[in-house]
Structure formats: C-alpha cells, structure tokens
Design a protein around this motif. Structure first.
Motif, PDB file in Angstrom:
ATOM      1  N   UNK A  45       0.915  -1.376  -0.161  1.00 60.84           N
ATOM      2  CA  UNK A  45      -0.113   0.063  -0.094  1.00 60.84           C
ATOM      3  C   UNK A  45       0.928   1.283  -0.037  1.00 60.84           C
ATOM      4  N   UNK A  46       0.467   2.040  -1.003  1.00 64.90           N
ATOM      5  CA  UNK A  46       1.374   3.554  -1.033  1.00 64.90           C
ATOM      6  C   UNK A  46       0.625   4.655  -0.438  1.00 64.90           C
ATOM      7  N   UNK A  47       1.163   5.849  -0.411  1.00 68.32           N
ATOM      8  CA  UNK A  47       0.508   7.027  -0.169  1.00 68.32           C
ATOM      9  C   UNK A  47       0.437   7.468   1.213  1.00 68.32           C
TER      10      UNK A  47
ATOM     11  N   UNK B 115       1.164   5.191   7.181  1.00 70.96           N
ATOM     12  CA  UNK B 115       0.599   4.981   8.584  1.00 70.96           C
ATOM     13  C   UNK B 115       0.901   3.340   8.873  1.00 70.96           C
ATOM     14  N   UNK B 116       0.514   2.674   7.828  1.00 69.79           N
ATOM     15  CA  UNK B 116       0.817   1.217   8.032  1.00 69.79           C
ATOM     16  C   UNK B 116       2.235   1.048   8.217  1.00 69.79           C
ATOM     17  N   UNK B 117       3.305   1.495   7.733  1.00 72.41           N
ATOM     18  CA  UNK B 117       4.758   1.365   8.041  1.00 72.41           C
ATOM     19  C   UNK B 117       5.073   1.772   9.422  1.00 72.41           C
ATOM     20  N   UNK B 118       4.211   2.657   9.765  1.00 67.31           N
ATOM     21  CA  UNK B 118       4.298   3.154  11.340  1.00 67.31           C
ATOM     22  C   UNK B 118       4.008   2.012  12.327  1.00 67.31           C
TER      23      UNK B 118
ATOM     24  N   UNK C  97      -5.951  -0.290   9.362  1.00 65.86           N
ATOM     25  CA  UNK C  97      -5.520   0.823   8.473  1.00 65.86           C
ATOM     26  C   UNK C  97      -5.731   0.608   7.185  1.00 65.86           C
ATOM     27  N   UNK C  98      -5.423  -0.449   6.568  1.00 67.18           N
ATOM     28  CA  UNK C  98      -5.421  -0.989   5.203  1.00 67.18           C
ATOM     29  C   UNK C  98      -6.651  -0.951   4.628  1.00 67.18           C
ATOM     30  N   UNK C  99      -7.954  -1.052   5.454  1.00 67.25           N
ATOM     31  CA  UNK C  99      -9.296  -1.133   5.032  1.00 67.25           C
ATOM     32  C   UNK C  99     -10.005   0.381   5.084  1.00 67.25           C
ATOM     33  N   UNK C 100      -9.038   1.139   5.579  1.00 70.46           N
ATOM     34  CA  UNK C 100      -9.401   2.693   5.380  1.00 70.46           C
ATOM     35  C   UNK C 100     -10.224   3.142   6.788  1.00 70.46           C
ATOM     36  N   UNK C 101      -9.948   2.461   7.879  1.00 67.96           N
ATOM     37  CA  UNK C 101     -10.560   2.885   9.170  1.00 67.96           C
ATOM     38  C   UNK C 101      -9.530   3.368   9.967  1.00 67.96           C
TER      39      UNK C 101
END
Length: 493
Positions: free
Chosen positions: A375-377, A382-385, A409-413
């Motif tokens: 996932x980018x952007x 946030x995912x990498x953190x 986070x990946x699911x946009x929540x």
C-alpha cells in the motif's frame, strides 16, 4: 517398520459404531497412508486425528504419530476435527484453546478448566457441527437402496437413467431433508444445489434429462420438502421455527415475511430446544441460582455447568426479546466473562473462538503482510509506522497486534476509534473519554508501545465489560477475539 503381511484393525468411530479395517498389504508405512485407508473404508470426510491403545499405559488411547506403534488386531479411535484452520495454533497461547464438542467427550478425568458445552440432559436438537464441505447423502430404506444399486449399475453400463417411483422419490426427499435439517433449518439456494449435486454424484442414475446440471429438479423438490418440514416442526413447537410464527410476533410485525429471525452466518444453534425434562420455569430458577454463584470466588466449575444448562433459555430470550446490553449484563453477568464468551461462541457456532482466530491469523500473516506493505500514499505511511515494532524482534502477541492494526488501517478505518492507548498517569483522562465510547479496547502502559501493558479492557456503551488484572498479560488481539465472540450475541440486541 510396517509389516508386509495383511493386517486387521478395529476402527472405533463412536460408542455404537465400530468397524473392521482390512489392510491386505499390511499396516502402511506412513500415518497419511493409514488416514487415507481409514477415510476410504469408513466413508469419512473432513479432517480427523487417530488414537491407538498403548499397552505401556494400560491400553489408554494415545495420539498416533507413527504407524510403527501399530500391530495386527490393534484398536484405533477416530476423532473428527472441525477443519484444518481450526487446529490449535502452535503458539504460546495454544494452552487456552477451547475444546471442541468431540474432544470434550473423549477426555477422561475432568478438571476445573474443562469446557462444558452442554448439560447431561441436553436436547437432541442441538447441532454439533457446521455445514460440511461435502454433503453426506444418507442411506435410504432397503427397497430404495436396492433399486438405486441396480440403477447405478445400469447407468454405468449403458447410460440408462432410473425411473423413480413416487414412493422412492418421497423416501429420498424425506431422508435428505432430515439430513439437511441436522445442519440448517433455513438453507440457502447454494446449499440446496450442493445437496442435489452430491445426490447425483453418489447416485448418477437419478440425473434428470434436459436439466443443465442434471439435478435442477431435485433442487426445487428439496426446497419444497424443506418448507413442508419446517411447517411440520413449527406445529410441533420447535423453538427455532416457532420464533417466526405469527403468534409470537408483535401486532405490527404479524406478517409471514416480516422480521423473520434466521440464523446469522456461522450460527449452528440459533434457538435450541430446552434440555430433556426441563421447562422455562425450571431454567429460570437455574438462572436465579446462577446470579448468586457468580458473586462467589473460585466458582468457575458451577458457573460453567449452569451456563451450559441454561443455554436454550438464554438464546430464546436474546433472539425473541432482543434485550439491550445493560439488560443482558443484569440478567446474565457470567456471559461477560472471558471463559464464558469462548464457551458461548462454541455452543452457538460449534467452532472454538480463540484457536480458530489465532490459527487463521497466523496462517495468513505472511500473505497479509505482503499485501499490506504494498500500500502506498498516506495510508502506506501509517501502515509502515504500525509495523515498525516487527523490525525489533518482538514477541508473537505484539506481532499479531501490529498485523491487526495495520489491517484496520489498510481497510481505511481509524485504529484510534477501536484501540485507545493511554499512559498510566492519564487514567482519569481515559475514564472520562471512555464514558462516551460506543465500543473500544483501552490499554494502559507505563511507557512506549513495546512496554508490557498494565491494564487492558473492553468498553461497550461507555461501561467497562471486560478487564484484565495486572497479572493477566492479555493482549489486544485477545480483546479483539472477545469483541468478535461477544458480537455473536450482542449484534441481536
């Protein structure tokens, strides 16, 4: 090493089902080959484990790991398992795995930690397994089986289809419908298709000419037969079906197609019948006793017995009256204990909550990480953190925790809406904020995210429902399991 001469084994399937297994080539060299032989000879589907009588321990049944332990005329026991995903995770948390209904029956010498699924007088209507991956077609009456055997032989020889008489058709539909009801009272169209295809697969002479799959007519007949069976059982007072009768509905909902209460996905025991010999009044008295027992210390065994016995009363109350969480907490406080959430989830779905959840998470963790890391952007940042602790060699619980947070986070929540973290010095501030939370998991720590939690709890409607003690190192993924398990009951409230 397995012998070369033929061998015979006694296969113990259940208390009243024992079979002889002939092995012309002797005992197989591998356990997998033996499993295949048992599966073919006994017509078994799905996963199972095998135990054998160990003479070194007084003929006690022990898990089979090597066929070298077997010899001719040995006795083996087959124990069904839910499926490969339900196998207990090989982790530090596996010691807390709930027993399946089959496993619970095979353990001798119950301890205080034994999970009680049903009372000794449980109703025969309680289901013990989910819808099977391959539907088992039952045996029919003797004359029907004889005609089917001849019809299958003729179909194999020259493709001639069997002419089904009304009596034979009625027998087939009745037996198959009864088998369907063992798993579901309200099967879907896809379920009926699976059943009719399994019927044609076992008895190809029943295939219908002109049907695109050879069994469309059987699918429609089974739908009609199941509707008739539900009507019949509703008239006999079956709770699972009577709950949808017009007499039990409110005046505004007194329509056959309005507010139909059907099992949600995964629910095997939606509204079970009362245990044999029990009435609503008797079970209500048991509930009153349970309220007193909950207040006593070190009383887990009695609480589990009472909760198992009053399961049918509790389910009928939840499905019919749809009480609020506060009412459930008042009438059934034991249902908000961690162990009882696991037990209730197992009674309703026949699937162990923690072992299934952890096994599924661990099995898919590598693939999930590969997908999530792509996932980018801003979301990718946030995912990498969230995944940073994984680079520091953390333990398994924190690894699972990071994976779940990154998946949210990946699911946009927003993770902070579900998991709220505070320092111990912020406890008063946390209490004020959590009073307005509809549902949240809170964590109190002394330091950063890698420090062990001092307190973990689950808040529903601003009230703390579950809380770990300082000595209980429960992780956030375990709280999430409780949230999922509790949702099975509370989503109907």
């Amino acid at each position: 090493m397995a012998g070369k001469k033929s061998a015979k084994l006694l296969v113990f399937l259940s208390q009243d089902d024992k079979r002889k297994l002939l092995l012309p080539n002797g005992i197989p060299e591998s356990v997998e080959e033996l499993f295949d032989d048992v599966r073919r000879a006994c017509g078994l589907r799905g996963n199972f484990r095998v135990q054998y009588q160990d003479k070194d321990f007084g003929d006690t049944f022990v898990n089979l790991t090597c066929t070298g332990d077997l010899e001719d005329l040995c006795t083996i026991k087959v124990i069904p398992l839910p499926d490969e995903d339900a196998a207990p995770a090989q982790t530090q948390t596996a010691v807390n795995v709930s027993l399946s209904s089959d496993d619970a029956c095979t353990i001798s010498g119950e301890t205080d930690d034994t999970l009680i699924l049903n009372s000794p007088s449980s109703s025969h209507s309680s289901r013990t397994e989910q819808w099977p991956k391959e539907f088992p077609i039952p045996s029919f009456s003797y004359d029907t089986e004889v005609q089917l055997e001849r019809g299958n032989a003729a179909f194999k020889a020259n493709g001639t289809r069997l002419t089904v008489t009304p009596r034979m058709k009625s027998d087939i539909l009745e037996k198959v419908s009864d088998q369907i009801y063992k798993y579901k009272a309200y099967p879907k169209t896809a379920d009926f298709c699976e059943v009719s295809e399994a019927l044609i697969k076992k008895h190809p002479c029943l295939a219908e000419p002109g049907s695109w799959n050879g069994c469309y007519g059987w699918t429609q007949r089974l739908k009609t037969r199941m509707g008739n069976l539900r009507t019949q059982l509703k008239g006999l007072g079956c709770p699972e079906l009577a709950v949808n009768s017009l007499k039990t509905k409110a005046t505004d909902d007194a329509y056959s197609a309005k507010n139909v209460k059907r099992p949600k996905r995964g629910e095997a025991n939606h509204v079970p019948s009362y245990p044999a010999g029990e009435t609503a009044d008797n079970l209500e008295m048991e509930r009153q006793v349970l309220l007193k027992e909950v207040k006593k210390r070190n009383n887990g065994r009695i609480i589990r017995e009472k909760m198992a016995k009053t399961f049918a009363l509790r389910r009928q109350e939840i499905v019919e009256k749809q009480p609020r969480v506060e009412e459930l907490l008042e009438r059934w406080p034991a249902m908000f204990q961690e162990q009882e959430i696991n037990a209730e989830f197992l009674r309703i779905t026949t699937v162990p909550l923690q072992s299934r959840f952890l096994a599924g998470l661990d099995k898919q963790s590598s693939q999930l990480l590969q997908l999530i890391r792509k996932k980018g952007g801003a979301v990718g940042e946030k995912i990498r953190d969230a995944l940073k602790p994984l680079d520091q060699g953390v333990d398994l619980d924190i690894r699972r925790e990071c994976l779940l947070k990154s998946l949210v986070i990946y699911l946009g929540e927003d993770v902070s809406h579900l998991i709220k973290e505070y320092l111990v010095v912020q406890k008063e501030e946390a209490e004020e904020e959590l009073e307005n939370a509809a549902m949240a998991i809170f964590v109190l720590r002394d330091g950063d995210a890698l420090s062990p939690p001092k307190d973990i709890g689950l808040v529903i409607d601003g009230v703390e429902r579950f809380c770990s003690q300082l000595s209980d190192q429960r992780s956030r993924n375990q709280e999430l399991q409780l949230l999922l398990g509790g949702g099975t009951k509370e989503e109907e409230s």
